[in-house]
Write a protein that holds these residues in place. Structure first.
Motif, PDB file in Angstrom:
ATOM      1  N   ARG A  36       1.168  -1.082   0.012  1.00 43.77           N
ATOM      2  CA  ARG A  36       0.241   0.115   0.284  1.00 43.77           C
ATOM      3  C   ARG A  36       0.951   1.360   0.028  1.00 43.77           C
ATOM      4  N   ALA A  37       1.691   0.932   1.086  1.00 41.36           N
ATOM      5  CA  ALA A  37       2.746   2.564   0.551  1.00 41.36           C
ATOM      6  C   ALA A  37       3.792   2.144   1.144  1.00 41.36           C
ATOM      7  N   GLN A  38       5.145   2.850   0.892  1.00 43.13           N
ATOM      8  CA  GLN A  38       6.321   3.137   1.163  1.00 43.13           C
ATOM      9  C   GLN A  38       7.116   3.162   2.561  1.00 43.13           C
ATOM     10  N   TYR A  39       6.449   2.770   3.387  1.00 44.49           N
ATOM     11  CA  TYR A  39       6.779   2.832   4.323  1.00 44.49           C
ATOM     12  C   TYR A  39       8.086   1.977   5.025  1.00 44.49           C
ATOM     13  N   LEU A  40       8.256   1.235   4.272  1.00 41.47           N
ATOM     14  CA  LEU A  40       8.867   0.210   4.491  1.00 41.47           C
ATOM     15  C   LEU A  40      10.224  -0.425   3.956  1.00 41.47           C
ATOM     16  N   ASN A  41      10.618   1.496   2.639  1.00 39.43           N
ATOM     17  CA  ASN A  41      11.787   2.037   2.647  1.00 39.43           C
ATOM     18  C   ASN A  41      13.023   1.437   3.280  1.00 39.43           C
ATOM     19  N   ARG A  42      13.297   2.125   4.528  1.00 39.94           N
ATOM     20  CA  ARG A  42      13.821   2.281   5.209  1.00 39.94           C
ATOM     21  C   ARG A  42      14.708   0.605   5.246  1.00 39.94           C
ATOM     22  N   PHE A  43      13.506  -0.147   5.557  1.00 43.16           N
ATOM     23  CA  PHE A  43      13.623  -1.825   5.815  1.00 43.16           C
ATOM     24  C   PHE A  43      14.853  -2.358   5.262  1.00 43.16           C
ATOM     25  N   HIS A  44      14.061  -1.731   3.225  1.00 44.11           N
ATOM     26  CA  HIS A  44      14.290  -1.997   2.752  1.00 44.11           C
ATOM     27  C   HIS A  44      16.146  -2.372   2.259  1.00 44.11           C
ATOM     28  N   SER A  45      16.107  -1.060   2.579  1.00 44.91           N
ATOM     29  CA  SER A  45      17.679  -0.596   2.515  1.00 44.91           C
ATOM     30  C   SER A  45      18.479  -1.066   3.176  1.00 44.91           C
ATOM     31  N   ALA A  46      17.533  -1.014   4.385  1.00 42.52           N
ATOM     32  CA  ALA A  46      18.612  -1.941   5.629  1.00 42.52           C
ATOM     33  C   ALA A  46      19.285  -3.541   5.305  1.00 42.52           C
ATOM     34  N   VAL A  47      18.153  -3.816   5.424  1.00 39.55           N
ATOM     35  CA  VAL A  47      17.985  -5.747   4.477  1.00 39.55           C
ATOM     36  C   VAL A  47      19.208  -5.268   3.324  1.00 39.55           C
ATOM     37  N   GLY A  48      18.471  -4.684   2.332  1.00 39.08           N
ATOM     38  CA  GLY A  48      19.716  -4.689   0.914  1.00 39.08           C
ATOM     39  C   GLY A  48      20.723  -4.827   1.007  1.00 39.08           C
ATOM     40  N   GLU A  49      21.605  -4.118   1.924  1.00 37.89           N
ATOM     41  CA  GLU A  49      22.536  -3.775   1.907  1.00 37.89           C
ATOM     42  C   GLU A  49      23.620  -5.318   2.266  1.00 37.89           C
ATOM     43  N   LEU A  50      22.370  -6.127   3.340  1.00 40.90           N
ATOM     44  CA  LEU A  50      22.218  -7.778   3.750  1.00 40.90           C
ATOM     45  C   LEU A  50      22.664  -8.928   2.514  1.00 40.90           C
ATOM     46  N   VAL A  51      22.177  -8.841   1.596  1.00 41.96           N
ATOM     47  CA  VAL A  51      21.712  -9.325   0.384  1.00 41.96           C
ATOM     48  C   VAL A  51      22.709  -9.308  -0.925  1.00 41.96           C
ATOM     49  N   GLN A  52      23.447  -8.315  -0.258  1.00 36.60           N
ATOM     50  CA  GLN A  52      24.638  -7.984  -1.703  1.00 36.60           C
ATOM     51  C   GLN A  52      25.665  -8.970  -2.301  1.00 36.60           C
ATOM     52  N   PRO A  53      25.874  -9.516  -0.577  1.00 33.45           N
ATOM     53  CA  PRO A  53      27.286 -10.298  -1.248  1.00 33.45           C
ATOM     54  C   PRO A  53      27.045 -11.341  -1.693  1.00 33.45           C
ATOM     55  N   ILE A  54      25.062 -12.000  -1.304  1.00 34.16           N
ATOM     56  CA  ILE A  54      24.769 -13.435  -2.313  1.00 34.16           C
ATOM     57  C   ILE A  54      24.605 -12.348  -4.304  1.00 34.16           C
ATOM     58  N   TYR A  55      24.535 -11.706  -4.524  1.00 33.46           N
ATOM     59  CA  TYR A  55      24.241 -11.528  -5.512  1.00 33.46           C
ATOM     60  C   TYR A  55      25.821 -11.125  -6.220  1.00 33.46           C
ATOM     61  N   LEU A  56      26.826 -10.186  -4.724  1.00 29.24           N
ATOM     62  CA  LEU A  56      28.547 -10.636  -5.965  1.00 29.24           C
ATOM     63  C   LEU A  56      28.889 -12.166  -6.186  1.00 29.24           C
ATOM     64  N   ILE A  57      28.617 -13.411  -4.869  1.00 27.71           N
ATOM     65  CA  ILE A  57      28.673 -14.234  -5.592  1.00 27.71           C
ATOM     66  C   ILE A  57      28.501 -15.327  -7.145  1.00 27.71           C
ATOM     67  N   ILE A  58      27.125 -14.771  -6.751  1.00 28.66           N
ATOM     68  CA  ILE A  58      26.649 -14.938  -8.505  1.00 28.66           C
ATOM     69  C   ILE A  58      27.655 -13.910  -9.353  1.00 28.66           C
ATOM     70  N   ASP A  59      27.504 -12.887  -9.744  1.00 36.08           N
ATOM     71  CA  ASP A  59      27.786 -12.654 -10.375  1.00 36.08           C
ATOM     72  C   ASP A  59      29.091 -12.278 -10.631  1.00 36.08           C
ATOM     73  N   TRP A  60      30.166 -12.603 -10.184  1.00 32.97           N
ATOM     74  CA  TRP A  60      31.740 -12.054 -10.081  1.00 32.97           C
ATOM     75  C   TRP A  60      31.550 -13.630 -11.060  1.00 32.97           C
ATOM     76  N   PRO A  61      31.901 -15.171 -10.885  1.00 29.30           N
ATOM     77  CA  PRO A  61      32.183 -15.756 -11.497  1.00 29.30           C
ATOM     78  C   PRO A  61      31.254 -15.586 -13.151  1.00 29.30           C
ATOM     79  N   LEU A  62      29.945 -15.434 -12.735  1.00 29.04           N
ATOM     80  CA  LEU A  62      30.029 -15.128 -14.502  1.00 29.04           C
ATOM     81  C   LEU A  62      30.614 -13.877 -15.323  1.00 29.04           C
ATOM     82  N   HIS A  63      31.004 -13.707 -14.369  1.00 25.98           N
ATOM     83  CA  HIS A  63      31.929 -11.746 -15.226  1.00 25.98           C
ATOM     84  C   HIS A  63      32.888 -12.327 -15.294  1.00 25.98           C
TER      85      HIS A  63
END
Lengths: 295, 163
Positions: A36-63
């Motif tokens: 309904r609203a963007q109340y959780l943006n703060r939470f998203h961006s905070a937890v978003g940092e936590l999942v960055q390594p997962i993207y990197l683990i996948i992205d680096w070998p392919l890159h």
């Protein structure tokens, strides 16, 4: 050991059920809040940092695999490509010279008319990370983030046209919502007739849908759509899509058109982020500018 | 005994991480639709066999992680994993002693249940309903389940034997 851990035994069933109900309510509450609203943006961006390594683990070998295969490319192919590209570059530079004079002329005319200055954009090249998010949403992860001055609602384009806009920004990467995402609504103009309307993402079935056209609308397959610039998020005049068909269902109030985007959504490897050169014009409230989550 | 416990724990986190990575692995469009729900399958294994990861809260947190990772509505995967975890806990004592193929059918039922939940959420959120192929994923999960089960068992046994 198995007997000691008797969570599943009959005595605990009631407790387990009440736990389930609590978790279900929390989940439903979160979903409602997130939808309904963007109340959780703060939470998203905070937890978003936590999942960055997962993207990197996948992205680096392919890159790196890509890099290695590029090193192995034959030199003849590289020379050919180089020739083709420098040819293209010289042609585009000629176009650019014309454009610069037009831009100056435009600025002078705007000053004469007393209009506000046109917004200027800086283009920032970004590489698309090779990860796939869920099939419902049409999103990309790019390797430029807050540190590179990417901001939420920056337009993202490739060589052919508009791709989408930045939705979430992390320290070293950002999430781009594509114009084909069902949550996305884009103000567009039909280049031929000047008709202004909204293009919604079609999700899995169609690319773009224009659902609120009048029945007698002058629109045919092949018409080009460009951004209208209304709403202030996207610069006006960017190529968006080509109309592929139009339905006029009997008994309905509006005609529905389908369109295919110009940008290479699923194949894009490198994109450009148009970051704002100057602060946004006064008088435009940020809420009115954000065309996402229009449903 | 303490040794074995530790390696089980390590294996739990390694396999869950692998499942989460598989969730966002780049795939062609068609394969993406029938891509099984790896995280749920690995979680099912550990609930059934490992005496581990049996609290609903753990499933909930894992689901939230998936939501943030895949950009779905916050709580969508959490909801589906909590329900899977709850059902699994209810029928754990029966499921554990099923032969593999029967277990695979039960896993398919769980995964199908999850698809129903995700479909309902998408419907309520006003997203278009997915193509028919999307419903095939539980079937793929069923076919893969015995292999996943045997593979994980083999990994655990090897860990147990090594000093």
């Amino acid at each position: 050991m198995a007997i000691g851990s008797g969570k599943g035994l009959a005595g605990d069933a009631g407790l387990q059920t009440s736990r389930l109900i609590v978790y279900l309510f929390v989940a439903l509450f979160l979903m409602a809040l997130d939808h309904r609203a963007q109340y959780l943006n703060r939470f998203h961006s905070a937890v978003g940092e936590l999942v960055q390594p997962i993207y990197l683990i996948i992205d680096w070998p392919l890159h790196w695999a890509d890099q290695v295969s590029r090193w192995a490319t034959r030199s003849q192919a590289l020379i050919d490509q180089n020739e083709r590209l420098s040819d293209e570059l010289s042609r585009q530079q000629a176009d650019l010279l014309l454009l610069q004079s037009l831009q100056q002329e435009n600025q002078v005319l705007r000053e004469l008319l007393g209009l506000s200055k046109a917004r200027r954009f800086d283009a920032l090249a970004a590489r698309v990370r090779r990860v796939d998010l869920n099939p419902f949403s049409h999103r990309l992860i790019i390797d430029q983030g807050r540190g590179d001055d990417v901001a939420v609602a920056d337009a993202v384009v490739d060589g052919q046209g508009l791709l989408g806009q930045v939705d979430r920004v992390s320290a070293g990467s950002s999430q781009v919502i594509l114009i084909t995402d069902p949550d996305h609504a884009l103000p567009v103009r039909v280049a031929r007739t000047g008709l202004v309307t909204l293009a919604y993402g079609g999700g899995l079935r169609a690319d773009l849908l224009l659902p609120d056209l009048p029945m007698n609308v002058d629109l045919v397959a092949g018409d080009a759509l460009v951004t209208s610039g209304l709403g202030g998020v996207f610069p006006p005049g960017l190529p968006v899509a080509t109309i592929t068909g139009i339905d006029r269902p009997q008994g309905e109030n509006f005609a529905v058109a389908q369109a295919t985007p110009q940008g290479a959504h699923d194949r894009a490897r490198f994109v450009l982020v148009l970051t704002d050169d100057q602060p946004a014009p006064v008088g435009a409230s940020p809420n009115a500018e954000d065309p996402t989550r229009d449903g | 005994m303490a040794e074995r416990r530790f390696s089980d724990e390590a294996l739990l986190w390694i396999t869950l991480t692998a499942a989460v990575i598989l969730t966002v692995w780049p795939l062609p469009e068609l394969l993406r639709l029938i891509w099984p729900y790896w995280t749920a399958m690995v979680m099912i294994y550990w609930v059934l066999e490992g005496h581990r990861f049996r609290a609903l809260g753990q499933a909930f947190l894992l689901g939230l992680l998936l939501d943030v990772l895949t950009g779905t509505l916050l709580g969508q995967h959490a909801l589906s994993l909590v329900v899977v975890s709850f059902l699994l806990e209810r029928f754990r004592n029966q499921l554990r002693f099923f032969p593999p193929w029967q277990q695979a059918v039960a896993v398919m039922a769980l995964l199908l249940n999850d698809r129903l939940i995700q479909w309902a959420v998408a419907l309520i959120a006003g997203e278009p309903s997915p193509p028919a192929l999307w419903w095939m994923a539980p079937l793929v999960g069923m076919v893969l389940w015995p292999w996943l089960f045997l593979g994980m068992d083999a990994l655990r046994r090897r860990r147990r034997l090594s000093p």
